[in-house]
Write an enzyme that holds these catalytic residues in place. Structure first.
Site, PDB file in Angstrom:
ATOM      1  N   HIS A 193       0.833  -1.206   0.000  1.00  0.00           N
ATOM      2  CA  HIS A 193       0.000   0.000   0.000  1.00  0.00           C
ATOM      3  C   HIS A 193       0.865   1.252   0.000  1.00  0.00           C
ATOM      4  O   HIS A 193       0.631   2.199  -0.734  1.00  0.00           O
ATOM      5  CB  HIS A 193      -0.862   0.068   1.260  1.00  0.00           C
ATOM      6  N   ARG A 300      -1.861  -1.843 -16.060  1.00  0.00           N
ATOM      7  CA  ARG A 300      -1.840  -3.118 -15.323  1.00  0.00           C
ATOM      8  C   ARG A 300      -3.199  -3.308 -14.653  1.00  0.00           C
ATOM      9  O   ARG A 300      -3.397  -2.928 -13.503  1.00  0.00           O
ATOM     10  CB  ARG A 300      -0.735  -3.092 -14.269  1.00  0.00           C
ATOM     11  N   ARG A 336      -3.541  -4.230 -20.561  1.00  0.00           N
ATOM     12  CA  ARG A 336      -2.984  -5.569 -20.421  1.00  0.00           C
ATOM     13  C   ARG A 336      -4.009  -6.356 -19.608  1.00  0.00           C
ATOM     14  O   ARG A 336      -4.403  -5.909 -18.513  1.00  0.00           O
ATOM     15  CB  ARG A 336      -1.658  -5.440 -19.676  1.00  0.00           C
ATOM     16  N   GLU A 436       7.274 -12.081 -22.697  1.00  0.00           N
ATOM     17  CA  GLU A 436       7.974 -12.080 -21.414  1.00  0.00           C
ATOM     18  C   GLU A 436       8.443 -13.473 -21.023  1.00  0.00           C
ATOM     19  O   GLU A 436       8.968 -13.681 -19.952  1.00  0.00           O
ATOM     20  CB  GLU A 436       7.133 -11.461 -20.295  1.00  0.00           C
ATOM     21  N   ASN A 459      10.835  -7.231 -17.467  1.00  0.00           N
ATOM     22  CA  ASN A 459      10.918  -7.634 -16.052  1.00  0.00           C
ATOM     23  C   ASN A 459      10.814  -9.148 -15.940  1.00  0.00           C
ATOM     24  O   ASN A 459      11.593  -9.798 -15.252  1.00  0.00           O
ATOM     25  CB  ASN A 459       9.791  -7.010 -15.223  1.00  0.00           C
ATOM     26  N   ASP A 460       9.830  -9.684 -16.642  1.00  0.00           N
ATOM     27  CA  ASP A 460       9.655 -11.129 -16.603  1.00  0.00           C
ATOM     28  C   ASP A 460      10.590 -11.839 -17.574  1.00  0.00           C
ATOM     29  O   ASP A 460      11.100 -12.909 -17.268  1.00  0.00           O
ATOM     30  CB  ASP A 460       8.196 -11.505 -16.926  1.00  0.00           C
ATOM     31  N   ARG A 470      12.699 -12.238  -9.831  1.00  0.00           N
ATOM     32  CA  ARG A 470      12.845 -10.783  -9.896  1.00  0.00           C
ATOM     33  C   ARG A 470      12.649 -10.094  -8.554  1.00  0.00           C
ATOM     34  O   ARG A 470      12.968  -8.921  -8.410  1.00  0.00           O
ATOM     35  CB  ARG A 470      11.901 -10.194 -10.954  1.00  0.00           C
ATOM     36  N   CYS A 507       7.937  -2.534 -22.347  1.00  0.00           N
ATOM     37  CA  CYS A 507       7.250  -1.931 -21.214  1.00  0.00           C
ATOM     38  C   CYS A 507       7.814  -2.377 -19.863  1.00  0.00           C
ATOM     39  O   CYS A 507       7.263  -2.056 -18.819  1.00  0.00           O
ATOM     40  CB  CYS A 507       5.746  -2.181 -21.290  1.00  0.00           C
TER      41      CYS A 507
HETATM   42  C1  PEP Z   1       7.224  -7.051 -17.378  1.00  0.00           C
HETATM   43  O1  PEP Z   1       7.214  -8.219 -16.994  1.00  0.00           O
HETATM   44  O2  PEP Z   1       8.232  -6.492 -17.877  1.00  0.00           O
HETATM   45  C2  PEP Z   1       6.022  -6.221 -17.252  1.00  0.00           C
HETATM   46  C3  PEP Z   1       5.980  -5.012 -17.761  1.00  0.00           C
HETATM   47  O3  PEP Z   1       4.976  -6.742 -16.552  1.00  0.00           O
HETATM   48  P1  PEP Z   1       4.916  -6.774 -14.939  1.00  0.00           P
HETATM   49  O4  PEP Z   1       6.086  -5.986 -14.420  1.00  0.00           O
HETATM   50  O5  PEP Z   1       3.606  -6.177 -14.583  1.00  0.00           O
HETATM   51  O6  PEP Z   1       5.029  -8.239 -14.687  1.00  0.00           O
HETATM   52 MG    MG Z   2       5.325  -9.152 -16.603  1.00  0.00          MG
END
Ligand code: PEP
Ligand code: MG
Length: 571
Positions: A193, A300, A336, A436, A459-460, A470, A507
């Site tokens: 939060h 998101r 998404r 991803e 990120n993924d 991660r 992204c």
């Molecule tokens: C990602 O995985 O790079 C992504 C943008 O999605 P999230 O960070 O919401 O998993």
């Molecule tokens: Mg992701």
């Protein structure tokens, strides 16, 4: 006094310097008391009164929060109110009082111990957050029983860094945003939060500091570095000076950069880049517009589903999505679809088992394909919102072509339903794949033939390619966006998309790191989607990049990444 440095999780960017305002984690001292048989009814009534007073207080808080912080944050209060309805609190405690003949405070504490024991074995961040919520709510009831009041943020009179074990929704009512220079919090992760609140208020924050409250005293000086996830207690004058300078530079830079707001994100040799924002709720739009972003490249949507025990209805989702799409016109709003795993939705799904490996489990599109009704409701809402603006949709965590085609087939069936019902929408809505998962990256040429665009979620993609969790700080040093495998995969994806005339965006957080901007431009990305505050900085680099130069940089970077790997192997 010596200065001390603590590492936590960078939750909201920026640098804050100030005196500590300590929201103490009160040690509520609870003693076991035996209740005489004839007084048991009175004890139960005392508990019920405390419970009702807590409810009343939370409901009042919610009203205040709605006025002050908008719907999203007020939903946190809803989550707390729901906990107050839980049978553990409504019936179990009373039973305990009567059965064991103990005082209400002690009965609550005992119930809490049980809950905590059950939660302790769960490694998932989300569950730990929920455990924190239950503890905080129970402490509120105990405070009512003991007639104690928590020191509130309303007492803040000067510029301060808020140090707390956790921030309660009720704390945030009295938030004096102009006085708060930073947050340093014991508990929580990037999606806690406090993290969300700090980001939307643009206040630097470091969370997950474990025991910061036990290591500070009110009035001490503190630096909060929300960029690196560091706090320094009693920093020496040189550190303060350096951080102040860095902050000034950042502020000036932002002011300078903001001047670029109305200029196009275009390279020196004329390639137009779509520079969009990542957001979680409609409340974030003010930042998107302020920093001159050209749309939403990643909405998101799962945030609408969190912190509640019911599913958002089609209507609720439609209203939310339509509001965003309308405000963003003429720019894109890219929704998404739900990226949520079994770890986060147990309260909606009866009999859903806890997974031992949720990142590799029933997450995102896999979840939606298993629960098509939830998916369809969301797709109906997105499609209906598509008539209000320039709406696109993409599926997260696609790992193969078949999965994507199944998702697309459901979208098509929902379109048909809406057509039959004579509901308006854009039937030609663009549908994309988030890349991803390495398997999707490797067959990006097939996906590109079936999708309207690709968006790389680094990120993924990094986590799955390098097999590095991660959010696990023990392996954080292995999380390397520059790894040759990642560069090769990005190149494969971009080339595949372009071969079939499709646009391709990025992204993940890698897109907001300015050290990678030229490289990513050289690799051929058409769209960058980042947290709004990073937009101006990125725009400046894009406007000063020559694509031919950037392409050369890609060759250099690939060569040096190869060399690095070989050299490491020789050691
Ligand atoms: C990602 O995985 O790079 C992504 C943008 O999605 P999230 O960070 O919401 O998993
Ligand atoms: Mg992701």
């Amino acid at each position: 006094m010596d200065s001390k440095l603590f590492h936590g999780i960078a939750a909201s960017p920026g640098i804050g310097v100030g005196k500590i305002f300590l929201l103490e984690k009160e040690e509520l001292i609870i003693v076991k008391k035996e209740i005489k048989k004839e007084d048991l009814k009175k004890e139960v009534l005392r508990f019920e009164k405390a419970l009702n007073n807590t409810k009343k207080e939370m409901a009042e808080n919610k009203e205040e929060m709605l006025k002050l912080l908008g719907k999203t944050h007020a939903r946190l209060a809803d989550a707390y109110l729901l906990i107050l309805e839980d049978p553990i609190l409504t019936t179990d405690i009373e039973k305990q009082i009567l059965k064991e003949r103990i005082n209400a405070e002690f009965a609550i504490e005992r119930a809490l111990e049980k809950v905590m024991h059950a939660f302790e074995t769960m490694e998932d961040d989300y569950f730990r957050e929920r455990m924190n919520d239950i503890v905080e709510v129970s402490q509120k009831i105990i405070r009512h029983l003991l007639g104690k009041k928590r020191k509130g943020l309303a007492e803040m009179t000067e510029e301060s860094i808020v140090v707390a074990h956790n921030l309660l929704p009720s704390d945030t009512i009295a938030l004096k945003t102009d006085l708060i220079k930073g947050f340093a919090i014991d508990v929580g992760g990037k999606t806690s939060h406090t993290a969300l609140l700090a980001q939307s208020l643009e206040i630097p924050a470091v969370v997950g500091l474990k025991e910061i409250t036990s290591n500070v005293e009110a009035g001490q000086k503190m630096i909060v570095d929300g960029n690196q996830g560091i706090v320094i207690i009693e920093p020496n004058p040189i550190a303060i000076k350096n951080y102040r300078r860095e902050k000034e530079i950042q502020n000036k830079e932002i002011q300078e950069l903001i001047k670029l707001r109305d200029l196009p994100a275009q390279t020196l040799d004329g390639k137009r880049i779509e520079l969009s924002s990542n957001i979680e709720t409609a409340d974030d739009i003010k930042n998107v517009l302020y920093y001159g972003s050209e749309g939403i490249g990643l909405f998101r949507t799962e945030y609408l589903f969190l912190n509640r025990s019911d599913l958002p209805s089609e209507e609720e989702q439609y209203e939310h999505y339509a509001r965003v799409a309308k405000q963003m016109m003429p720019y894109q709003t890219l929704f998404r679809t739900l990226d949520i795993g079994g770890d986060k939705l147990t309260s909606f799904i009866d009999g859903y088992a806890q997974e031992s490996n949720p990142f590799l489990g029933l997450r995102a599109l896999r979840f939606c394909l298993k629960y098509p009704e939830i998916f369809k409701t969301q797709l109906r809402a997105i499609l209906r919102a598509s008539k209000e603006g320039n709406v696109r949709v993409m599926f997260p965590m696609v790992s193969g072509l078949d999965e994507f085609m199944k998702g697309k087939a459901i979208l098509e069936s929902v379109k048909e339903e809406l057509i039959k019902e004579k509901k308006l929408m854009n039937p030609k809505i663009e549908v994309g794949v988030m890349i991803e998962v390495p398997s999707a990256a490797i067959i990006a040429d097939l996906l590109a033939q079936k999708a309207d665009f690709l968006s790389i979620g680094t990120n993924d993609l990094i986590q799955y390619t390098l097999a590095v969790d991660r959010v696990n700080e023990n392996v954080a040093s292995l999380y390397d966006p520059r790894h040759l495998s990642i560069l090769r995969l990005i190149k494969t994806i971009v080339d595949a998309a372009h071969m079939y005339g499709k646009w391709v965006g990025i992204c993940g957080e890698m897109a907001s790191d300015i050290h990678f901007t030229k490289l990513l431009l050289g690799l051929g990305l058409d769209e960058f989607s980042v947290v709004p505050a990073f937009i101006p900085r990125l725009k400046k680099i894009i406007r000063s990049t020559d694509l031919k130069e950037a392409k050369k940089l890609v060759d250099e970077e690939m060569t040096s990444a190869t060399r690095n790997l070989l050299e490491e192997a020789l050691d």
